[in-house]
Design a protein around this motif. Sequence first.
Motif, PDB file in Angstrom:
ATOM      1  N   VAL A 112      70.251  -2.134  22.956  1.00 32.53           N
ATOM      2  CA  VAL A 112      69.046  -1.517  23.536  1.00 32.53           C
ATOM      3  C   VAL A 112      68.679  -2.229  24.831  1.00 32.53           C
ATOM      4  CG1 VAL A 112      66.560  -1.163  23.223  1.00 32.53           C
ATOM      5  CG2 VAL A 112      68.143  -0.651  21.348  1.00 32.53           C
ATOM      6  N   HIS A 113      68.738  -3.561  24.821  1.00 26.28           N
ATOM      7  CA  HIS A 113      68.378  -4.291  26.038  1.00 26.28           C
ATOM      8  C   HIS A 113      69.359  -3.995  27.168  1.00 26.28           C
ATOM      9  CE1 HIS A 113      66.485  -7.227  28.551  1.00 26.28           C
ATOM     10  NE2 HIS A 113      67.601  -7.905  28.691  1.00 26.28           N
TER      11      HIS A 113
ATOM     12  N   GLY B  32      76.639  -8.644  25.604  1.00 24.07           N
ATOM     13  CA  GLY B  32      77.907  -8.318  24.958  1.00 24.07           C
ATOM     14  C   GLY B  32      78.083  -6.832  24.736  1.00 24.07           C
ATOM     15  N   SER B  33      77.332  -6.017  25.451  1.00 21.65           N
ATOM     16  CA  SER B  33      77.377  -4.563  25.251  1.00 21.65           C
ATOM     17  C   SER B  33      78.419  -3.936  26.165  1.00 21.65           C
ATOM     18  CB  SER B  33      75.999  -3.945  25.531  1.00 21.65           C
ATOM     19  OG  SER B  33      76.071  -2.549  25.494  1.00 21.65           O
ATOM     20  N   ARG B  34      79.538  -3.556  25.574  1.00 24.65           N
ATOM     21  CA  ARG B  34      80.567  -2.908  26.372  1.00 24.65           C
ATOM     22  C   ARG B  34      80.110  -1.536  26.852  1.00 24.65           C
ATOM     23  NH1 ARG B  34      85.307  -3.865  22.075  1.00 24.65           N
ATOM     24  NH2 ARG B  34      83.549  -3.298  20.744  1.00 24.65           N
ATOM     25  N   GLY B  35      79.325  -0.834  26.014  1.00 22.35           N
ATOM     26  CA  GLY B  35      78.798   0.457  26.435  1.00 22.35           C
ATOM     27  C   GLY B  35      77.864   0.320  27.616  1.00 22.35           C
TER      28      GLY B  35
ATOM     29  N   GLY C 184      78.685   1.994  31.188  1.00 24.12           N
ATOM     30  CA  GLY C 184      77.783   2.943  31.816  1.00 24.12           C
ATOM     31  C   GLY C 184      77.327   2.489  33.191  1.00 24.12           C
ATOM     32  N   PHE C 185      76.945   1.211  33.299  1.00 24.46           N
ATOM     33  CA  PHE C 185      76.453   0.681  34.572  1.00 24.46           C
ATOM     34  C   PHE C 185      77.548   0.717  35.635  1.00 24.46           C
ATOM     35  CE2 PHE C 185      75.918  -2.964  37.438  1.00 24.46           C
ATOM     36  CZ  PHE C 185      74.691  -2.657  38.004  1.00 24.46           C
ATOM     37  N   CYS C 186      78.733   0.242  35.294  1.00 32.33           N
ATOM     38  CA  CYS C 186      79.830   0.165  36.275  1.00 32.33           C
ATOM     39  C   CYS C 186      80.343   1.549  36.650  1.00 32.33           C
ATOM     40  CB  CYS C 186      80.967  -0.697  35.737  1.00 32.33           C
ATOM     41  SG  CYS C 186      80.525  -2.433  35.529  1.00 32.33           S
ATOM     42  N   THR C 187      80.562   2.412  35.664  1.00 34.80           N
ATOM     43  CA  THR C 187      81.066   3.753  35.946  1.00 34.80           C
ATOM     44  C   THR C 187      80.058   4.548  36.766  1.00 34.80           C
ATOM     45  OG1 THR C 187      82.285   3.733  33.860  1.00 34.80           O
ATOM     46  CG2 THR C 187      82.001   5.859  34.920  1.00 34.80           C
TER      47      THR C 187
ATOM     48  N   SER D 282      72.472 -11.246  32.467  1.00 36.61           N
ATOM     49  CA  SER D 282      71.855 -10.798  31.222  1.00 36.61           C
ATOM     50  C   SER D 282      72.654  -9.658  30.590  1.00 36.61           C
ATOM     51  CB  SER D 282      70.417 -10.331  31.473  1.00 36.61           C
ATOM     52  OG  SER D 282      69.613 -11.395  31.929  1.00 36.61           O
ATOM     53  N   LEU D 283      73.111  -8.730  31.420  1.00 42.36           N
ATOM     54  CA  LEU D 283      73.913  -7.621  30.910  1.00 42.36           C
ATOM     55  C   LEU D 283      75.184  -8.139  30.256  1.00 42.36           C
ATOM     56  CD1 LEU D 283      74.299  -4.562  30.658  1.00 42.36           C
ATOM     57  CD2 LEU D 283      75.357  -4.573  32.936  1.00 42.36           C
TER      58      LEU D 283
END
Length: 443
Positions: A166-167, A212-215, A219-222, A207-208
Amino acid sequence: MDLLSDWWKQTEPKQKMAQIIVFFMVFGFSTMITGASHGIPMGLGIIYILYDCIQKRSLSGFAMPGKLWLGIVVFLSSVVLSSVLLGDKPSIHTAFQYVYWFLPLLIMFYLGRQADVKYAAVGGAILSLFVSSLDMVHVNYLLLQGQKVALPVPGRLGAFFRSPNVHATLLSGVLPLVFCAFCDKKIRFPKWFVALQVAVIVLGLWSLWKTGSRGGMFGFCTGGIFVFLAVYFRERIWRVVFALVLTGAILISGYVVFGVTPVSHGYDDTTRLRMLSFSYDMWKDHKWLGVGLENWRKEYLGHYFKEDVVRKAAMRYYMAQLARTNETFSAEKAAEVQQAALNEESRHEMPHNAIAWFFATTGSIGGIGYVFFVLFYFYALLKKLREQPGNWMLPAGLWIFLAMTLHGFLDIGVVDKGVARLTYLMLGLALSYACVENTAERF
């Protein structure tokens, strides 16, 4: 501090109030420290709108080309319709909650039509990144000192002890705004402000990573790659769309096979693939109306969770481990691995995919409505970006929408209340700037 003093002296009181509310709404909805942090500014926003509408005796502040409302109207109407037709009262109640979560879009859109609020939004985003990142730095420091810290997910951080996934989504909702603000000459002029931007971006990216959120990273990079290509290749935009699909396919394959994060993600990454398979079986049995928004877990455990499939997958994982470590087979250890797999896969409340969620719970009616919502605003923001090349709020809005939506394809997305409200908030901000290219014409 000349920037702040000039703003205070030169801005009309009414516009000043709108900007202050937007500042605290962006900060509150992206940090979610307490209920008051987003409840109070939203309440102030509602009071502002009521006062303004009564004073003007008009609802003109909500004026937007009707077609731009279409995506959200179709989506929420389809979710409510499928729930009502199903006749499940708890699911109907949840469906109307989904409608309530949409309120920040209306508030932000209205405020964005009353004043040039983009600088206030950037300020709220910067404060949000600074505060939430400091909290993560503090927790990380405690861990490095060997202190025991109760984390929602072992090895992964989330500000204010919320879910790391969520974060990560909340970070995706503000980082692009601060990135794109570099395109604004007024923001680039004060050197101290540029240094502050760089500092919070570094903290936000760290922080991202620590979530440890691969999703979230996907999402951010794509989203960022696509927006960059869309800005620089506006006349060949559909080639860019094809490149996005191809890039997404490659990155998702890497996500499934390898993973790109600093921590382990459980005993077996095929867990989510099985949840998708089980949810697909659920949809096949309830194609039009689904099982109900409140019934996914009950149906999942009662009829679609296949213990034998999970046991076989756990055994394959265990045997692969033995092959890597050259350890000897242990029937007791194999049983432990299988039981751990059953415990892990039976604890989930949703399939970690927003599309699968809506098709399984609201059937084809709600599922198609959600897909329409995503494609509609993707196309609408992309079209506006081509039409208004100098409006940096549009690439920021498209990036945020893509980042949060793509993360939802691998996790919870708008199914989560906090994520949904921030998504709608930022979408409302982008749409307010999509209506008029020249901000001088807005007020």
